[in-house]
Design an enzyme around this catalytic site. Structure first.
Site, mmCIF file in Angstrom:
data_model
loop_
_atom_site.group_PDB
_atom_site.id
_atom_site.type_symbol
_atom_site.label_atom_id
_atom_site.label_comp_id
_atom_site.label_asym_id
_atom_site.label_seq_id
_atom_site.Cartn_x
_atom_site.Cartn_y
_atom_site.Cartn_z
ATOM 1 N N TYR A 50 65.951 -65.406 43.464
ATOM 2 C CA TYR A 50 65.708 -66.028 45.116
ATOM 3 C C TYR A 50 66.085 -67.460 44.871
ATOM 4 C CZ TYR A 50 63.759 -62.883 48.269
ATOM 5 O OH TYR A 50 63.897 -61.985 49.341
ATOM 6 N N GLU A 52 66.804 -69.443 48.196
ATOM 7 C CA GLU A 52 67.084 -69.917 49.513
ATOM 8 C C GLU A 52 67.535 -71.381 49.583
ATOM 9 O OE1 GLU A 52 64.055 -68.801 52.131
ATOM 10 O OE2 GLU A 52 64.272 -66.761 51.683
ATOM 11 N N ASP A 196 89.985 -64.577 60.831
ATOM 12 C CA ASP A 196 89.209 -63.365 59.925
ATOM 13 C C ASP A 196 90.520 -62.981 59.054
ATOM 14 O OD1 ASP A 196 88.216 -61.246 58.699
ATOM 15 O OD2 ASP A 196 87.172 -60.671 60.333
ATOM 16 N N THR A 222 86.276 -61.434 53.522
ATOM 17 C CA THR A 222 85.480 -60.378 52.588
ATOM 18 C C THR A 222 86.228 -60.871 51.231
ATOM 19 O OG1 THR A 222 86.955 -58.592 53.184
ATOM 20 C CG2 THR A 222 84.899 -58.649 54.118
ATOM 21 N N LYS A 225 88.628 -56.678 49.385
ATOM 22 C CA LYS A 225 90.004 -55.936 49.828
ATOM 23 C C LYS A 225 91.055 -56.520 48.960
ATOM 24 C CE LYS A 225 87.894 -55.027 54.393
ATOM 25 N NZ LYS A 225 86.949 -56.119 54.895
ATOM 26 N N ARG A 231 81.871 -56.649 46.535
ATOM 27 C CA ARG A 231 81.828 -56.512 48.069
ATOM 28 C C ARG A 231 80.942 -57.590 48.634
ATOM 29 N NH1 ARG A 231 83.414 -51.599 49.397
ATOM 30 N NH2 ARG A 231 82.920 -51.975 51.324
HETATM 31 N N1 DSN Z 1 85.744 -51.463 57.735
HETATM 32 C C1 DSN Z 1 86.774 -52.721 56.991
HETATM 33 C C2 DSN Z 1 88.002 -51.960 57.087
HETATM 34 O O1 DSN Z 1 88.067 -50.834 56.768
HETATM 35 O O2 DSN Z 1 89.051 -52.655 57.404
HETATM 36 C C3 DSN Z 1 86.564 -53.907 58.039
HETATM 37 O O3 DSN Z 1 85.620 -53.991 58.062
#
Ligand code: DSN
Length: 413
Positions: A50, A52, A196, A222, A225, A231
């Protein structure tokens, strides 16, 4: 004791997933294969901790090593994207976006975001998401003719509605986004600009997509990707917004961070600074170009006529096949994709008229232009024979043969 010894039932499911990943080809634009180093870090003993708070300002003892890792991740994120401030605690992209809104907006404020059906994201103001219920989002989209972002419409809407925030970025938009133009519009409307970059973060990191960092007040992303990490999510911002962003992430939006995910993000940012990451991103782009050109040559219609990034959006309307039919049947043929609405789609979001194809995961495994050309042929063959189970079975066997020539990081290395 090993997982297999402790829980054979769950372990068997992991083996099934390994087999699935090895024997199929993943063209889901938002997925990738993380390295063994990233997987190792995400499964490390930092799972137990933990923490925080923030480095050297924690609400728990024993955080000295988490502090080292979180500072490492922060410094690497700043260096990779040339940003003034980084927060590496958001659990995922939706949380990063929620924290950014908490920092920049009050409930009920007006903001602008791209329509989901034109390539935007749930958290960019869709009614079914917290973003659309907490804030008054005005939606913009693409031009019907060019199928590219309609910057004139954005300016018109921004001057009319005077949003406090303009949100840019997309989940299914195959073209370069003009952040400088969006900054100018935001300035005219006296709005803040948030971008984003969840999908394009890897391309931005190596300079193959223009960076929003000089133009945006806040950037969310994120890490799993094109960036090919765990993730998770993170936020970049100007120094003047750092306190507001940090307070919005913790304690306003999240409790304890996930130190194992932060640790894996540190590894991901390190990998993204290595020379071979640039080569990987170039190959991802080239594969997308080849895939797009071949699909077009074989008669499929692509939204906006092609791609500038890692993804292709196919409009299946003229084929008579729906997005859901294509997704399911390609899945039976070992080609993993997801259905997606196309701009001005007449079908529901569940059925859709499109499929989204991306090259990040396949490129990580080493598939190149030759395989992309063959995949395009196989995709068209399946779509042209959508009810023929024999065709799907034949394609599945060929896909299996191609796929097993290319190792999956984390499984085969
Ligand atoms: N679900 C993601 C995508 O497939 O683009 C975006 O959050």
């Amino acid at each position: 004791m090993s997982l297999r010894e402790v829980d054979p039932e769950a372990s068997r499911i992991v083996e099934l997933e390994k087999k699935r990943q090895k024997e199929t080809i993943n063209l889901i634009a938002s997925e990738n294969h993380a390295s063994r180093a990233v997987l190792e870090m995400q499964g490390s003993i930092f799972t137990d901790k933990y923490a925080e708070g923030y480095p050297h300002k924690r609400y728990y003892g024993g955080c000295e090593n988490v502090d080292l890792l979180e500072n490492l991740a922060i410094e690497r994120a700043k260096e990779l994207f040339h940003a003034e401030h980084a927060n590496v605690q958001p659990h995922a992209g939706a949380q990063a976006n929620m924290a950014a809104y908490f920092a920049l907006l009050n409930h009920g404020d007006t903001a602008m975001g791209m329509r989901l059906t034109h390539g935007g994201h749930l958290t960019h103001g869709e009614k079914v998401s917290f973003s659309g219920s907490l804030y008054n989002f005005i939606k913009y989209g693409v031009n019907r003719e060019t199928e590219r972002i309609d910057y004139q419409e954005i300016e018109h809407l921004a001057l009319k509605h005077r949003p406090k925030l303009i949100v840019a970025g997309a989940s299914a938009y195959p073209r370069i986004i003009d952040f400088e133009c969006l900054r100018n519009i935001a300035d005219k409307a006296d709005a803040k600009l948030m971008v984003d970059i969840a999908h394009i973060a890897g391309l931005v990191a190596v300079g193959l997509h223009p960076s929003p960092v000089p133009y945006a007040d806040v950037i969310t992303s994120t890490t799993h990707k094109t960036l090919r990490g765990p993730r998770s999510g993170f936020i970049l911002c100007r120094e003047e917004l750092s306190s507001a962003i940090d307070a919005a992430v913790f304690p306003q939006m999240q409790g304890g961070p996930l130190p194992h995910a932060i640790a894996a993000k540190a590894v991901c940012f390190h990998e993204a600074m290595q020379p071979d990451f640039l080569e990987y991103q170039k190959a991802t782009l080239n594969n997308a170009l080849v895939l797009a050109a071949e699909l077009q040559r074989l008669g499929l219609r692509l939204i906006s006529g092609g791609t500038d990034n890692h993804l292709v959006l196919v409009d299946l309307t003229e084929t008579g096949v729906t997005g859901i039919q294509a997704e399911v049947t390609l899945g039976k043929a070992g080609i993993v994709v997801n259905r997606d609405p196309v701009p001005f789609d007449r079908r529901s979001r569940w059925v859709t008229s499109g499929i989204r194809l991306g090259t990040p995961a396949a490129t990580t495994r080493g598939l190149g232009p030759e395989e992309m050309k063959r995949l395009a042929e196989l995709i068209v063959r399946v779509i042209s024979n959508i009810d023929d189970t024999t065709v799907a079975a034949e394609v599945k066997e060929e896909v299996r043969q191609i796929a097993t020539r290319f190792p999956v990081p984390g499984i085969d290395d």
